[in-house]
Motif scaffolding. Structure first.
Motif, PDB file in Angstrom:
ATOM      1  N   GLY A 189       1.017  -1.636  -0.202  1.00 28.35           N
ATOM      2  CA  GLY A 189      -0.230  -0.059   0.379  1.00 28.35           C
ATOM      3  C   GLY A 189       0.767   1.282   0.126  1.00 28.35           C
ATOM      4  O   GLY A 189       0.474   2.415  -0.050  1.00 28.35           O
ATOM      5  N   PRO A 237       1.332  -1.499  -4.425  1.00 25.57           N
ATOM      6  CA  PRO A 237       0.591  -2.375  -3.453  1.00 25.57           C
ATOM      7  C   PRO A 237       1.223  -3.595  -3.129  1.00 25.57           C
ATOM      8  O   PRO A 237       0.490  -4.314  -2.112  1.00 25.57           O
ATOM      9  CB  PRO A 237      -0.841  -2.635  -4.917  1.00 25.57           C
ATOM     10  CG  PRO A 237      -0.824  -1.650  -6.167  1.00 25.57           C
ATOM     11  CD  PRO A 237       0.384  -1.424  -6.341  1.00 25.57           C
ATOM     12  N   ARG A 269      -2.572   5.945  -3.142  1.00 26.69           N
ATOM     13  CA  ARG A 269      -1.517   4.963  -2.325  1.00 26.69           C
ATOM     14  C   ARG A 269      -1.840   5.921  -1.015  1.00 26.69           C
ATOM     15  O   ARG A 269      -2.690   6.874  -0.908  1.00 26.69           O
ATOM     16  CB  ARG A 269      -0.076   4.933  -2.737  1.00 26.69           C
ATOM     17  CG  ARG A 269       0.498   4.559  -3.610  1.00 26.69           C
ATOM     18  CD  ARG A 269       1.409   5.062  -5.002  1.00 26.69           C
ATOM     19  NE  ARG A 269       1.363   4.672  -6.394  1.00 26.69           N
ATOM     20  CZ  ARG A 269       2.464   4.836  -7.070  1.00 26.69           C
ATOM     21  NH1 ARG A 269       3.113   5.867  -6.396  1.00 26.69           N
ATOM     22  NH2 ARG A 269       2.350   4.115  -8.737  1.00 26.69           N
ATOM     23  N   ASP A 270      -1.556   4.717   0.084  1.00 23.61           N
ATOM     24  CA  ASP A 270      -2.118   5.917   0.985  1.00 23.61           C
ATOM     25  C   ASP A 270      -0.723   6.283   1.899  1.00 23.61           C
ATOM     26  O   ASP A 270       0.280   5.566   1.775  1.00 23.61           O
ATOM     27  CB  ASP A 270      -2.566   4.629   2.234  1.00 23.61           C
ATOM     28  CG  ASP A 270      -2.072   4.463   3.469  1.00 23.61           C
ATOM     29  OD1 ASP A 270      -2.607   5.257   4.120  1.00 23.61           O
ATOM     30  OD2 ASP A 270      -3.348   3.689   3.983  1.00 23.61           O
ATOM     31  N   ARG A 296      -9.017   9.673  -1.892  1.00 21.44           N
ATOM     32  CA  ARG A 296      -8.997   8.164  -1.241  1.00 21.44           C
ATOM     33  C   ARG A 296     -10.016   7.749  -0.330  1.00 21.44           C
ATOM     34  O   ARG A 296     -10.654   7.302  -0.616  1.00 21.44           O
ATOM     35  CB  ARG A 296      -7.233   8.293  -0.332  1.00 21.44           C
ATOM     36  CG  ARG A 296      -7.121   6.563   0.030  1.00 21.44           C
ATOM     37  CD  ARG A 296      -5.632   6.070   0.610  1.00 21.44           C
ATOM     38  NE  ARG A 296      -6.001   5.255   1.079  1.00 21.44           N
ATOM     39  CZ  ARG A 296      -4.811   3.687   0.791  1.00 21.44           C
ATOM     40  NH1 ARG A 296      -5.364   3.909  -0.013  1.00 21.44           N
ATOM     41  NH2 ARG A 296      -4.921   2.947   1.335  1.00 21.44           N
TER      42      ARG A 296
END
Length: 631
Positions: A267, A271, A306-307, A407
């Motif tokens: 993540g 991923p 993305r985080d 997000r």
């Protein structure tokens, strides 16, 4: 007036039309955040450990086509012109360095042979290859350079740090398809590699042409890099499935006698991604989680968001687990950082960079601001703003903030007027009508352009070109606007997007050669059927209902596909399943040949072959040349 740091800087007109294209400025001229161009530390690090430069000026494919040209970056040895942001020019000079470099004893890197780096870690019997570039040709050339100086060592293992093509595409350039060597990758690698490079591959490739500046000539007015590297090679990509998955942080593996300690970081930049530590060499590989630029929370070519929160936290974990026991940090792009204190500071600032963007976006989001508004409001703290490795060469503060907002909140900005807007062409006609027609819009756009408000000139001219796509005046004026925006951009991918937009407005869409599908053999049967399902033209398939059994003799598995309501459903079934209109007995390679148009010759089948014809008839072919800057 200093331009806001949230935007890659844009210049002001140096003269009336016909004069110099643009005059760039620093993003922030205040003493606290001014960039120190006299600081040569990065240049010293980028040159440190050079063993040898490239042997050949060009890398070619089997058919003689040039897939990488080392001479293409020669112009970057000169001073920064007025068609480039000086900060991006500096970054591109650093990325243009090419050759074999020693990182530390037993650890070498091939840099400047592609968008990414290939790392070579010497073991007891041979060498472990980490991230073998984009294409087979470049990986093979890099390995040959290494062997010329370090001996003809066999490749004893391959490590993929993450699921992006520039970190596995050259696999068959360093090992053969039947070589029995371990291939190590993070859990979920195959699933995520296919999801990004196959499922949405056509759209990503088309937008990727803008992202990388595909049609731009490498020169001061055109391509000067993407921030992460100079460009991506155009050779043949490949993929072999991993034989060993990394499933947890702390997992240890000995590859050719070398101890690897892995940190799983899903993540973050991908991923499926991992970092690793070599405790016996006191060396830390950060994959693409910490590089010498601000990375993307969402790429302009398209990708999952993305985080940033977890990205920041994994960098804290990296510091805790490995920093004190490391003398050098290297990554899959750019150049290493030496010294425990320096690499700890580097990781800490990278950690703070992603954490700050995340937390400040959420703070303002919860005060009711939208992503576009927040992108104009956020400024980096002075210490980060003046850190070269935190500059937005590849991912900008502006588009990263919008990605973080997306997000959490999605596409809808909360305003009811945004719920059901007209599509771009329909909106454009109405806007142009409201503003008094095309001539009035062009006049106003020219006035904004001459006044230096390139951003609003571009907005007006987008409406003009969508309302009158055949009008050369609108396209030429928008192309001029895009060029000036591009020449003033600090972010390499923004520059390329602007300049590619200008190119296509003037020249039309040029066909992008698509490499042979050299990765299809690595796909699972499920992934092959997934790829078919997303090509089904729903309305054309509404009235069809059929079922096909696929018995794979080489996999000892049977799958059932059914088409109904415009949806292709697939799942494994038991061998005795008989509920189908057509049954095929075949191998997986025969499946790929069949879908490639070779027909049923040599494939055992019972039932109605017309079912296959019907299925193929409702599949759409992806369009690799769809319009972007015109309707």
């Amino acid at each position: 007036m200093a331009l806001p740091v949230t935007q890659p800087p844009v210049g002001v007109p140096a003269s009336r039309p016909g004069g110099p294209a643009v005059t760039t400025t620093d993003a922030d001229t205040s003493p606290e955040t001014a960039l120190d161009f006299a600081d040569r530390t990065d240049f010293e690090d980028a040159d440190r450990g050079l063993v040898a430069g490239p042997v050949n000026a060009k890398i070619t494919a089997a058919d003689g086509r040039v897939v990488w040209d080392f001479d293409a970056t020669a112009f970057l040895r000169g001073d920064c012109p007025d068609t480039a942001h000086p900060s991006l020019w500096r970054q591109s000079q650093l990325c243009a360095r090419a050759g074999l470099y020693e990182v530390t004893e037993g650890v070498y890197q091939i840099r400047g042979f592609d968008l990414s780096n290939m790392t070579l870690i010497e073991g007891e019997r041979g060498v472990v290859v980490v991230d073998p570039l984009v294409s087979q040709e470049c990986a093979a050339e890099g390995l040959a350079l290494y062997r010329a100086h370090r001996g003809d060592r066999p490749v004893t293992a391959v490590v993929f740090t993450h699921s992006h093509i520039d970190h596995f595409g050259g696999t068959l350039g360093v090992i053969g398809p039947d070589d029995e060597v371990p291939i190590v990758a993070p859990a979920g690698f195959m699933e995520n590699s296919v999801a990004e490079n196959v499922y949405a591959g056509t759209a990503m490739l088309r937008r990727g042409a803008y992202h990388t500046g595909w049609e731009l000539d490498p020169d001061p007015r055109g391509l000067i890099g993407v921030g992460l590297g100079f460009a991506a090679s155009t050779g043949l990509p490949s993929l072999l499935p991993p034989t060993l998955d990394v499933t947890r942080t702390g997992q240890e593996e000995r590859l050719d006698g070398v101890l690897f300690r892995f940190q799983l970081t899903p993540g973050t930049e991908a991923p499926s991604e991992l970092n690793f530590h070599l405790p016996e060499r006191r060396a830390l590989c950060m994959a693409e989680n910490a590089s010498h630029n601000l990375h993307n929370i969402q790429t302009l070519r398209g990708a999952l968001v993305r985080d940033a929160r977890i990205w920041s936290r994994y960098l804290t974990e990296s510091i805790t687990l490995y920093a004190a026991d490391s003398d050098v940090l290297f990554a899959s792009h750019h150049w290493p950082t030496w010294g425990t204190e320096r690499l700890t500071a580097f990781l800490s600032e990278q950690r703070d960079l992603y954490g700050y963007l995340h937390d400040q976006t959420l703070r303002l989001l919860n005060q009711g601001y939208t992503g576009i508004e927040i992108a104009e409001m956020i400024e980096l703290p002075p210490r980060l703003a003046r850190a070269w490795h935190a500059r937005g060469y590849y991912g900008s503060v502006s588009h990263n903030v919008k990605a973080i907002y997306h997000r959490y909140m999605g596409w809808y900005d909360g305003h009811p007027a945004s719920l059901w807007e007209h599509p771009p062409s329909e909106s454009a006609h109405r806007y142009v009508e409201c503003m008094g027609g095309l001539g009035a819009v062009l006049t106003k756009a020219r006035a904004y352009l001459d006044a230096g408000d390139l951003r609003f000139a571009a907005q007006l001219l987008k409406h003009a070109t969508f309302a009158a796509p055949g009008d050369s005046r609108a396209k030429d004026l928008l192309a001029e606007t895009f060029e000036r925006l591009g020449h003033g951009a600090e972010c390499g991918t923004w520059r390329n997007n602007y300049l590619m937009g200008a190119f296509e407005l003037r020249n039309g869409v040029q066909p992008v050669p698509i490499a042979a599908d050299s990765m299809s053999a690595a796909l699972s049967v499920e992934q092959v059927f997934d790829s078919l399902a997303i090509r089904v033209n729903g309305p054309r398939a509404w009235d069809h209902s059929l079922a096909i059994l696929w018995r794979f003799t080489d996999l000892d598995a049977t799958y059932r596909t059914s088409l109904r309501n415009g949806v292709l459903v697939h799942h494994p079934v038991t061998e005795d399943a008989a509920d189908a209109d057509l049954t095929l007995t075949l191998t997986k390679p025969q499946l790929l040949d069949l879908l490639g148009g070779l027909g049923l010759d040599g494939i055992e089948h019972t039932g109605d072959p017309a079912c296959l014809t019907t299925l193929m008839s409702v599949l759409d072919a992806p369009d690799p040349g769809f319009a972007i800057v015109t309707p």
